[in-house]
Design a protein around this motif. Structure first.
Motif, PDB file in Angstrom:
ATOM      1  N   PRO A  24       0.965  -1.163   0.091  1.00 55.99           N
ATOM      2  CA  PRO A  24      -0.067   0.040  -0.004  1.00 55.99           C
ATOM      3  C   PRO A  24       0.762   1.264   0.022  1.00 55.99           C
ATOM      4  O   PRO A  24       2.271   1.279   0.674  1.00 55.99           O
ATOM      5  CB  PRO A  24      -0.911  -0.069   1.445  1.00 55.99           C
ATOM      6  CG  PRO A  24      -0.146  -0.992   2.227  1.00 55.99           C
ATOM      7  CD  PRO A  24       0.512  -2.060   1.303  1.00 55.99           C
ATOM      8  N   ALA A  25       0.347   2.366  -0.305  1.00 51.91           N
ATOM      9  CA  ALA A  25       1.066   3.776  -0.555  1.00 51.91           C
ATOM     10  C   ALA A  25       0.920   4.465   0.703  1.00 51.91           C
ATOM     11  O   ALA A  25       1.777   5.011   1.100  1.00 51.91           O
ATOM     12  CB  ALA A  25       0.419   4.373  -1.747  1.00 51.91           C
ATOM     13  N   SER A  26      -0.211   3.999   1.529  1.00 49.68           N
ATOM     14  CA  SER A  26      -0.494   4.661   2.849  1.00 49.68           C
ATOM     15  C   SER A  26       0.601   4.146   3.856  1.00 49.68           C
ATOM     16  O   SER A  26       0.983   2.884   3.561  1.00 49.68           O
ATOM     17  CB  SER A  26      -1.628   4.869   3.015  1.00 49.68           C
ATOM     18  OG  SER A  26      -2.180   3.266   3.095  1.00 49.68           O
ATOM     19  N   PRO A  27       0.653   4.793   5.060  1.00 50.57           N
ATOM     20  CA  PRO A  27       1.781   3.769   5.966  1.00 50.57           C
ATOM     21  C   PRO A  27       1.084   2.627   6.446  1.00 50.57           C
ATOM     22  O   PRO A  27       0.079   2.079   6.728  1.00 50.57           O
ATOM     23  CB  PRO A  27       1.422   4.763   7.034  1.00 50.57           C
ATOM     24  CG  PRO A  27       1.261   6.276   6.539  1.00 50.57           C
ATOM     25  CD  PRO A  27       0.261   5.822   5.503  1.00 50.57           C
ATOM     26  N   TYR A  28       2.102   1.658   6.533  1.00 52.02           N
ATOM     27  CA  TYR A  28       1.882   0.133   6.748  1.00 52.02           C
ATOM     28  C   TYR A  28       2.801  -0.433   7.333  1.00 52.02           C
ATOM     29  O   TYR A  28       3.872  -0.051   7.723  1.00 52.02           O
ATOM     30  CB  TYR A  28       1.490  -0.536   5.362  1.00 52.02           C
ATOM     31  CG  TYR A  28       2.703  -0.862   4.798  1.00 52.02           C
ATOM     32  CD1 TYR A  28       3.543  -1.848   5.052  1.00 52.02           C
ATOM     33  CD2 TYR A  28       2.858   0.172   3.804  1.00 52.02           C
ATOM     34  CE1 TYR A  28       4.728  -2.198   4.112  1.00 52.02           C
ATOM     35  CE2 TYR A  28       4.232  -0.035   2.966  1.00 52.02           C
ATOM     36  CZ  TYR A  28       4.927  -1.242   3.186  1.00 52.02           C
ATOM     37  OH  TYR A  28       6.221  -1.375   2.475  1.00 52.02           O
ATOM     38  N   VAL A  29       2.594  -1.752   8.106  1.00 52.67           N
ATOM     39  CA  VAL A  29       3.584  -2.422   8.607  1.00 52.67           C
ATOM     40  C   VAL A  29       3.159  -3.848   8.369  1.00 52.67           C
ATOM     41  O   VAL A  29       1.977  -4.225   8.202  1.00 52.67           O
ATOM     42  CB  VAL A  29       3.727  -2.233  10.229  1.00 52.67           C
ATOM     43  CG1 VAL A  29       2.369  -2.522  11.059  1.00 52.67           C
ATOM     44  CG2 VAL A  29       4.913  -2.986  10.767  1.00 52.67           C
ATOM     45  N   ILE A 182      -5.678   0.736  11.678  1.00 45.20           N
ATOM     46  CA  ILE A 182      -6.787   1.428  10.930  1.00 45.20           C
ATOM     47  C   ILE A 182      -7.547   0.548   9.944  1.00 45.20           C
ATOM     48  O   ILE A 182      -8.221   0.869   9.167  1.00 45.20           O
ATOM     49  CB  ILE A 182      -6.731   2.696  10.385  1.00 45.20           C
ATOM     50  CG1 ILE A 182      -5.571   2.574   9.111  1.00 45.20           C
ATOM     51  CG2 ILE A 182      -6.039   3.837  11.619  1.00 45.20           C
ATOM     52  CD1 ILE A 182      -5.245   4.043   8.431  1.00 45.20           C
ATOM     53  N   GLY A 183      -6.698  -0.676   9.426  1.00 44.47           N
ATOM     54  CA  GLY A 183      -7.223  -1.404   8.500  1.00 44.47           C
ATOM     55  C   GLY A 183      -6.100  -2.507   8.023  1.00 44.47           C
ATOM     56  O   GLY A 183      -5.115  -2.642   8.737  1.00 44.47           O
ATOM     57  N   ILE A 184      -6.589  -3.599   7.275  1.00 42.84           N
ATOM     58  CA  ILE A 184      -5.885  -4.414   6.868  1.00 42.84           C
ATOM     59  C   ILE A 184      -5.683  -4.611   5.379  1.00 42.84           C
ATOM     60  O   ILE A 184      -6.858  -4.589   4.639  1.00 42.84           O
ATOM     61  CB  ILE A 184      -6.393  -6.010   7.209  1.00 42.84           C
ATOM     62  CG1 ILE A 184      -6.300  -5.965   8.766  1.00 42.84           C
ATOM     63  CG2 ILE A 184      -5.501  -7.081   6.771  1.00 42.84           C
ATOM     64  CD1 ILE A 184      -6.778  -7.430   9.488  1.00 42.84           C
ATOM     65  N   HIS A 185      -4.650  -4.558   5.113  1.00 39.66           N
ATOM     66  CA  HIS A 185      -4.358  -4.516   3.351  1.00 39.66           C
ATOM     67  C   HIS A 185      -4.213  -5.958   2.791  1.00 39.66           C
ATOM     68  O   HIS A 185      -5.007  -5.977   1.784  1.00 39.66           O
ATOM     69  CB  HIS A 185      -2.857  -3.738   3.130  1.00 39.66           C
ATOM     70  CG  HIS A 185      -2.495  -3.873   1.683  1.00 39.66           C
ATOM     71  ND1 HIS A 185      -3.190  -3.134   0.790  1.00 39.66           N
ATOM     72  CD2 HIS A 185      -1.836  -4.555   0.842  1.00 39.66           C
ATOM     73  CE1 HIS A 185      -2.783  -3.501  -0.526  1.00 39.66           C
ATOM     74  NE2 HIS A 185      -1.704  -4.416  -0.552  1.00 39.66           N
ATOM     75  N   TYR A 233      -0.565  -4.393   7.847  1.00 38.41           N
ATOM     76  CA  TYR A 233      -1.675  -3.589   8.721  1.00 38.41           C
ATOM     77  C   TYR A 233      -1.426  -2.100   7.872  1.00 38.41           C
ATOM     78  O   TYR A 233      -0.382  -1.708   7.742  1.00 38.41           O
ATOM     79  CB  TYR A 233      -1.458  -3.818  10.042  1.00 38.41           C
ATOM     80  CG  TYR A 233      -1.792  -4.984  10.783  1.00 38.41           C
ATOM     81  CD1 TYR A 233      -3.047  -5.215  10.899  1.00 38.41           C
ATOM     82  CD2 TYR A 233      -0.908  -5.875  11.064  1.00 38.41           C
ATOM     83  CE1 TYR A 233      -3.499  -6.553  11.719  1.00 38.41           C
ATOM     84  CE2 TYR A 233      -1.252  -7.193  11.748  1.00 38.41           C
ATOM     85  CZ  TYR A 233      -2.648  -7.200  11.960  1.00 38.41           C
ATOM     86  OH  TYR A 233      -2.903  -8.499  12.649  1.00 38.41           O
ATOM     87  N   LEU A 234      -2.656  -1.543   7.700  1.00 34.85           N
ATOM     88  CA  LEU A 234      -2.630  -0.003   7.570  1.00 34.85           C
ATOM     89  C   LEU A 234      -2.795   0.725   8.739  1.00 34.85           C
ATOM     90  O   LEU A 234      -3.248   0.261   9.736  1.00 34.85           O
ATOM     91  CB  LEU A 234      -4.032   0.357   6.863  1.00 34.85           C
ATOM     92  CG  LEU A 234      -4.069  -0.369   5.361  1.00 34.85           C
ATOM     93  CD1 LEU A 234      -5.137   0.086   4.838  1.00 34.85           C
ATOM     94  CD2 LEU A 234      -2.830  -0.024   4.655  1.00 34.85           C
TER      95      LEU A 234
END
Length: 238
Positions: A24-29, A182-185, A233-234
């Protein structure tokens, strides 16, 4: 025109590959959950090869059939059911030796072979059978493979444990940096292959943890069963 079309197709294929593997382009781990268990095997499969070489195919076949019948009889006497015993059909292959004088391959006879596979439910029965294997150059025990009768059930339990572990690891890790989920990719049992070398690293670790082979002493050791879960994870600041 054709050249432009080829370039366009290559570009589309490349873009499709990147899109399929991209993170994902947004922050993730990316968090890995892991669970494993060492268990003593309770099933043992033994392979036996019966072979005989001779200029007379009928003579070699008779010896192989006689030895095979004796071994199968011993397996049944050890308590194995027909479904636990597999014997291949006779295989006949010519044998040659190279003659240095004539520089030609010289026919030396035919090798007749049958392979037998037997599955034992306990080690004692296997040991008793091996002690009764007829001696002779025509019979070769080709290997013993240990396994677990509860493999699928254990894998299911470990998958549940790996899922619980990945959730726990994510909470601990993000809590230390003031982050929240905040979410799952994506969720997978394979490590993501884009962005880091974890996939190859984890595979090397799994290969090193492979269960040892059953030795001549029938010390079966332990079989390692493991499961991994990878979640992207987002995240955002709390």
């Amino acid at each position: 025109m054709k050249i432009r079309l080829v370039y366009a197709l290559i570009a589309l294929m490349f873009a499709g590959t990147v899109a399929a593997q991209s993170l994902p382009a947004s922050p993730y781990v990316v968090v890995r959950g892991h669970a494993e268990r060492s268990l003593a095997p309770d099933r043992f499969e033994v392979g036996i090869t019966v072979h005989k070489s001779s200029l007379s195919t009928s003579e070699a076949s008779a010896v192989v059939e006689q030895k095979t019948g004796e071994i199968v009889g011993n397996l049944k006497a050890a308590g194995l059911k027909p479904a636990q015993i597999t014997a291949t059909n006779i295989s006949i292959n010519p044998e040659y030796r190279y003659d240095n004088t004539t520089q030609r391959n010289v026919f030396t006879g035919n090798q007749v072979t049958r392979n037998i596979s037997a599955k034992f439910n306990d080690k004692k029965s296997l040991q008793k059978f091996l002690a009764q294997v007829p001696a002779g150059e025509e019979i070769r025990v080709s290997g013993i493979s240990p396994s677990l009768s509860t493999q699928k059930a254990v894998e299911a339990e470990l998958l549940d444990a790996a899922v619980a572990d990945v959730k726990n690891q994510a909470e601990i890790l993000l809590g230390k940096f003031g982050q929240k989920i905040i979410g799952i990719h994506s969720i997978s049992q394979e490590a993501p292959s884009v962005g880091f070398e974890a996939k190859a690293m984890y595979r090397r670790m799994d290969a090193e943890a492979a269960p040892p082979a059953l030795g001549d002493t029938l010390e079966e050791g332990q079989i390692m069963v493991s499961k991994d879960v990878y979640v992207v994870y987002l995240i955002a600041a709390k």
